[in-house]
Design a protein around this motif. Structure first.
Motif, short mmCIF file in Angstrom:
data_model
loop_
_atom_site.label_atom_id
_atom_site.label_comp_id
_atom_site.label_asym_id
_atom_site.label_seq_id
_atom_site.Cartn_x
_atom_site.Cartn_y
_atom_site.Cartn_z
N ILE A 1 -7.14 0.88 4.16
CA ILE A 1 -6.93 -0.30 3.31
C ILE A 1 -6.06 -1.32 4.02
O ILE A 1 -6.35 -2.53 4.01
N ILE B 1 -1.46 -1.05 -4.17
CA ILE B 1 -2.59 -0.14 -4.04
C ILE B 1 -2.06 1.27 -3.82
O ILE B 1 -1.40 1.53 -2.80
N ILE C 1 -12.07 -2.79 -2.08
CA ILE C 1 -10.86 -3.40 -2.65
C ILE C 1 -10.55 -4.74 -1.99
O ILE C 1 -10.26 -5.74 -2.66
N TYR D 1 -4.12 -1.13 -8.04
CA TYR D 1 -5.41 -0.57 -7.61
C TYR D 1 -5.22 0.88 -7.20
O TYR D 1 -4.13 1.27 -6.75
N VAL E 1 0.85 -1.18 0.00
CA VAL E 1 0.00 0.00 0.00
C VAL E 1 0.89 1.23 0.00
O VAL E 1 1.75 1.38 0.88
#
Length: 623
Positions: free
Chosen positions: A268, A444, A601, A581, A258
């Protein structure tokens, strides 16, 4: 406060259950019973569990998904959950997707389940369901039990609309609407085809109904249909098997990177960590946070006469935030203090009341209030009335981010990622120093405006014209001494600006919107703007002159918003870069989107049923 467009809207009508002379719950809307007189639990086990070969069929599976038409009293879900609990060969994760056009209110559901408690174990499961039961609001609601191992995805609304609008792949179907003569819409060939479009290979279906039209509708949808002995003396019930349309979801990723350690990235990371997926969060601030001086912020849904995309997303985001963050410790836990969103004038107040009548949302979630009622709620004189959202939350951003990133399975790396490149089956992440900072199968980008720059440097921005137009918008908030405001409001007060309940003796007032700024900073001019906005919310005697005169000397916080055209975020995978993403472009609603985007997600990565309808996912898809 509210928006409108031209799309038709149909209000959700809650169930009004009653009890017949035999003590059996029945629906006033359809004039039919919720279950057979011989017992709800026995019927659920005979028809829906045994009819679908459960629990045996799920043995050895990592996940198992059941789709139900007609949630009713929740008996079938509770029976399924109990069977999962008692089976040592159960799947690691159990999902149910259930649709209900007329949901029960929480108090009615609790009353009905109390009447039908079968044993202590089932009663405990029922109490857990009641504790999480959502308000009667249209759309998709996700409930989680057993630490997330059991999920219930509730679609409140017409199944004919929601079934094709939700992404999921089912191993079994519980067909449980009211009798075809009473509720024919739940048994149409079109709905059976819509359900079949979600069938995995070998998916089974079962129903107490043996009507010829229903069996034919199932056959037309591709099911192989058979009869079995029915429940409690009923001659027949129907079972069926489908060859499958969907493919089984991929296994969850072994690890995820991330990029961004703010609210978007932290949310997330938490969503993935809770699912047991190792996460590495890359952020140049390391264990620090850009929100270190951000005392408090507001999280409030909005409404629209037609319940448009922004209204639906903000409502879903508010509910998801509470579900994910409501059990966090200390200052990280949002305070559900409520929000008063004041109308600009009397005409708009009347329009707001008209909007609520059209929506028919429960008053416990949102209600219109006049100036006197608003003042009582806030504990301060206010300039006018408006809408009161009981679900409005005051959030401490820094404490929230730190708590989310403390979820087990999360590792933090102090690095500013400049670009990514795919090589040897993995995405490589390169820092601004040029060195490789890490690699992962899934990356992400949740680093606000930085996501655009990473994509550009990686040669991935071209197919995303909307993301390419994302820009930074500076803004600041100002801290006003609560003692000069009678202790401050008891709830969030919003309108042209906002004023928050006190934190450590200070009330946050905001906020400014500065286009084209070279830097975001606390300034005397910004404080004057925020003080004026706060003053406009308050009635007599308003802000003391001493507060107005303090502009330029008060504490505050400044930051950036990443804004895209339409002010909707970009959430989801990149079709032209598998494994990448986005979760960015949150504008001034970062708290509204963060938990929702995280579970959108994470659910996709883990093969779970979607938590939003397809049109909402399309509205926020990166493009």
């Amino acid at each position: 406060m509210f928006e409108s467009s031209s799309v038709a809207y149909r209000p959700l009508v809650p169930a009004e259950p009653a009890i017949d002379a035999r003590g059996v719950p029945y629906s006033r809307e359809y004039g039919d019973v919720y279950h057979a007189a011989d017992g709800a639990w026995a019927q659920a086990r005979h028809v829906f569990l045994q009819g679908n070969g459960l629990p045996g069929r799920w043995a050895g599976k990592q996940r198992f998904t059941v789709c139900e038409t007609g949630f009713g009293l929740g008996v079938s879900f509770l029976a399924l959950w109990q069977a999962w609990r008692e089976d040592p060969r159960r799947p690691r994760r159990l999902h149910m997707v259930s649709f209900e056009a007329h949901p029960l209110r929480r108090e009615d559901l609790a009353g009905m389940l109390r009447r039908h408690a079968a044993d202590a174990a089932l009663d405990g499961l029922a109490q857990a369901l009641i504790a999480q039961w959502p308000p009667v609001l249209p759309g998709v609601h996700r409930l989680e039990f057993e630490g997330g191992a059991v999920t219930l995805t509730l679609g409140f609304g017409d199944a004919r609309t929601l079934v094709p609008a939700l992404e999921f792949a089912a191993d079994a179907f519980f067909l449980d609407g009211f009798a075809p003569a009473r509720n024919p819409e739940m048994w149409t060939p079109a709905l059976m085809r819509a359900l079949a479009a979600h069938a995995l290979p070998g998916a089974t279906a079962a129903t107490w109904c043996s009507a010829g039209a229903v069996r034919r509708a199932l056959q037309e949808a591709g099911f192989t249909v058979a009869k079995r002995p029915g429940f409690a003396g009923k001659t027949h019930m129907t079972v069926a098997v489908h060859p499958g349309v969907c493919t089984a979801p991929d296994a969850p990723p072994a690890d995820v990177a991330v990029v961004g350690g703010g609210i978007a990235g932290a949310a997330i990371a938490q969503a993935l960590g809770l699912r047991g997926i190792p996460v590495t969060v890359f952020d140049p601030l390391g264990d620090s946070s850009a929100h270190g001086g951000h005392a408090a912020a507001a999280l409030t849904p909005l409404v629209a006469r037609d319940d448009n995309v922004r209204a639906r997303l903000s409502r879903a985001g508010s509910q998801r935030a509470w579900s994910r963050w409501g059990a966090l410790p200390g200052d990280a836990r949002p305070w559900r203090c409520g929000t008063l969103q004041l109308s600009r004038d009397a005409g708009r107040a009347a329009d707001a009341a008209s909007v609520l009548r059209a929506l028919a949302f429960p008053a416990s979630w949102v209600q219109a209030v006049d100036a006197a009622q608003a003042a009582v709620i806030a504990g301060l004189p206010l300039s006018r009335g408006g809408l009161y959202f009981a679900a409005g939350m005051r959030v401490r951003p820094h404490a929230l981010i730190q708590a989310l990133l403390a979820t087990p399975g999360i590792r933090r790396m102090p690095a500013r990622i400049a670009r990514v490149a795919h090589r040897d089956g993995a995405w490589r992440l390169y820092a601004d120093t040029g060195r490789e900072a890490g690699q992962a199968a899934i990356v992400i980008l949740a680093n606000a405006l930085g996501a655009r720059d990473v994509l550009d440097a990686s040669g991935l921005l071209g197919p995303l014209p909307r993301v390419a137009q994302m820009h930074a918008l500076a803004g600041e908030v100002t801290l006003l001494p609560a003692g000069d405001l009678g202790g401050g409001p008891r709830c969030i007060v919003g309108g042209e600006g906002y004023l928050l309940p006190a934190v450590d003796g200070w009330c946050v007032a905001g906020s400014t919107y500065v286009h084209g700024a070279a830097e975001s900073q606390v300034s005397a001019a910004g404080q004057e703007v925020n003080i004026a906005k706060a003053a406009g919310l308050l009635g007599d005697p308003g802000l003391p002159a001493s507060v107005r005169a303090a502009a330029g000397t008060l504490p505050g916080w400044a930051g950036w918003r990443a804004v895209m055209p339409g002010r909707l975020p970009a959430i989801g995978p990149l079709s032209h870069a598998p494994g990448i993403y986005l979760a960015t472009g949150y504008a001034s609603r970062g708290l509204s989107w963060a938990a929702l985007a995280a579970d959108v997600i994470a659910a996709r990565l883990c093969g779970e049923p979607a938590i939003l309808e397809s049109d909402l996912l399309a509205a926020v898809a990166p493009r």
